[in-house]
Design a protein around this motif. Sequence first.
Motif, PDB file in Angstrom:
ATOM      1  N   ASN A 104     -37.792  19.634  -9.924  1.00 25.43           N
ATOM      2  CA  ASN A 104     -37.964  20.424  -8.799  1.00 25.43           C
ATOM      3  C   ASN A 104     -37.187  20.057  -7.421  1.00 25.43           C
ATOM      4  O   ASN A 104     -37.626  20.389  -6.532  1.00 25.43           O
ATOM      5  CB  ASN A 104     -39.690  20.631  -8.587  1.00 25.43           C
ATOM      6  CG  ASN A 104     -40.176  21.202  -9.611  1.00 25.43           C
ATOM      7  OD1 ASN A 104     -39.531  22.146 -10.239  1.00 25.43           O
ATOM      8  ND2 ASN A 104     -41.181  20.643 -10.047  1.00 25.43           N
TER       9      ASN A 104
ATOM     10  N   GLU B 260     -40.439  15.994 -14.131  1.00 24.49           N
ATOM     11  CA  GLU B 260     -40.868  17.069 -13.831  1.00 24.49           C
ATOM     12  C   GLU B 260     -40.420  17.411 -12.179  1.00 24.49           C
ATOM     13  O   GLU B 260     -40.160  18.360 -11.729  1.00 24.49           O
ATOM     14  CB  GLU B 260     -42.121  17.412 -14.101  1.00 24.49           C
ATOM     15  CG  GLU B 260     -42.325  17.843 -15.319  1.00 24.49           C
ATOM     16  CD  GLU B 260     -41.629  18.961 -16.127  1.00 24.49           C
ATOM     17  OE1 GLU B 260     -41.307  19.903 -15.521  1.00 24.49           O
ATOM     18  OE2 GLU B 260     -41.261  18.986 -17.203  1.00 24.49           O
TER      19      GLU B 260
ATOM     20  N   GLU C  25     -42.929  11.712 -17.834  1.00 23.16           N
ATOM     21  CA  GLU C  25     -42.798  13.052 -17.720  1.00 23.16           C
ATOM     22  C   GLU C  25     -43.106  13.566 -16.413  1.00 23.16           C
ATOM     23  O   GLU C  25     -42.325  14.421 -15.765  1.00 23.16           O
ATOM     24  CB  GLU C  25     -43.774  13.519 -18.793  1.00 23.16           C
ATOM     25  CG  GLU C  25     -43.384  13.142 -20.284  1.00 23.16           C
ATOM     26  CD  GLU C  25     -44.366  13.570 -21.352  1.00 23.16           C
ATOM     27  OE1 GLU C  25     -43.911  14.535 -22.463  1.00 23.16           O
ATOM     28  OE2 GLU C  25     -45.582  13.405 -21.264  1.00 23.16           O
ATOM     29  N   PRO C  26     -44.277  13.068 -15.642  1.00 21.77           N
ATOM     30  CA  PRO C  26     -44.197  13.756 -14.323  1.00 21.77           C
ATOM     31  C   PRO C  26     -43.363  13.351 -13.478  1.00 21.77           C
ATOM     32  O   PRO C  26     -42.921  14.069 -12.463  1.00 21.77           O
ATOM     33  CB  PRO C  26     -45.799  13.063 -13.948  1.00 21.77           C
ATOM     34  CG  PRO C  26     -46.117  11.983 -14.848  1.00 21.77           C
ATOM     35  CD  PRO C  26     -45.148  12.546 -16.120  1.00 21.77           C
TER      36      PRO C  26
ATOM     37  N   GLN D 236     -32.587  21.056 -19.157  1.00 19.98           N
ATOM     38  CA  GLN D 236     -33.972  20.648 -18.896  1.00 19.98           C
ATOM     39  C   GLN D 236     -34.891  20.858 -19.871  1.00 19.98           C
ATOM     40  O   GLN D 236     -35.888  19.955 -20.359  1.00 19.98           O
ATOM     41  CB  GLN D 236     -34.358  21.365 -17.616  1.00 19.98           C
ATOM     42  CG  GLN D 236     -33.961  21.059 -16.453  1.00 19.98           C
ATOM     43  CD  GLN D 236     -34.395  21.458 -15.004  1.00 19.98           C
ATOM     44  OE1 GLN D 236     -35.156  22.216 -15.016  1.00 19.98           O
ATOM     45  NE2 GLN D 236     -33.727  21.195 -14.179  1.00 19.98           N
TER      46      GLN D 236
ATOM     47  N   ARG E 164     -36.918  17.890 -22.242  1.00 22.67           N
ATOM     48  CA  ARG E 164     -38.393  17.848 -22.148  1.00 22.67           C
ATOM     49  C   ARG E 164     -38.776  17.333 -23.537  1.00 22.67           C
ATOM     50  O   ARG E 164     -39.504  16.286 -23.764  1.00 22.67           O
ATOM     51  CB  ARG E 164     -39.086  18.981 -21.503  1.00 22.67           C
ATOM     52  CG  ARG E 164     -38.993  19.263 -20.179  1.00 22.67           C
ATOM     53  CD  ARG E 164     -39.910  20.407 -19.770  1.00 22.67           C
ATOM     54  NE  ARG E 164     -39.897  20.800 -18.386  1.00 22.67           N
ATOM     55  CZ  ARG E 164     -39.368  21.644 -17.911  1.00 22.67           C
ATOM     56  NH1 ARG E 164     -38.540  22.361 -18.662  1.00 22.67           N
ATOM     57  NH2 ARG E 164     -39.415  22.001 -16.748  1.00 22.67           N
TER      58      ARG E 164
END
Length: 226
Positions: free
Chosen positions: A41, A37, A33-34, A118, A122
């Motif tokens: 970005n 993310e 998950e991170p 996105q 997620r």
Amino acid sequence: MAMNNILGLFAQSPLKPLQKHSRKVTECSELLEPFFEATFNQDWEDAERVRAQIINLELRADALKREIRLKLPRGLFLPVERTDLLELVTQLDKLANYSRDISGRILGRQLVVPEQMQEPFRKFLSRSLDACRQVRKVLEELDELLETGFRGRELKFVNNMILELDKVEDDTDQLQVVLRKTLLGLEQDLNPIDVMFLYKCIERISILAEQAQRVGSRIELMLARA
């Protein structure tokens, strides 16, 4: 044999190292998950940092897997079949392997999931990871089940938790359909090779949920034999 040695054999639980291994595997998978993310970005430095953590946890999970294989008793006092436990460890370990593989493919190409995808991505990833978390919860309950002799209300509770894995996997399938349909609408505006990698990435994440379901099936089989 001295009485304290006999009691020690009976007191040994193969479930504790298995639970430890499960927690490490889940911790590894949850880092996706991170990781994603950071890729959303386009922060590749952060993505690389998170991937390094994934690799570290996958290696630690591997070490725990080997330790279980080497130290699991061969005597008569195991509450479940030794072969079932070893197969469960093997299947569980694949969750960490898939997580390492997914992050490596994405980082190697510096692939960014299109912005329009996105949010559904997620949800899809989170639901797939729910399957990994559910496996960990099931394994954490096995101590209580061991105390009841693998029967009664606790067995029913654990079986219901395993059935929940089927629901999570079904949800993941539905979310995957939505995600693929979104990608299909974007294909002509994207690099064809990126499209191929995106489809592969979606497939690999869905395999996380499928693999977690396989682990649940192995637990169910192990309990049936206990």
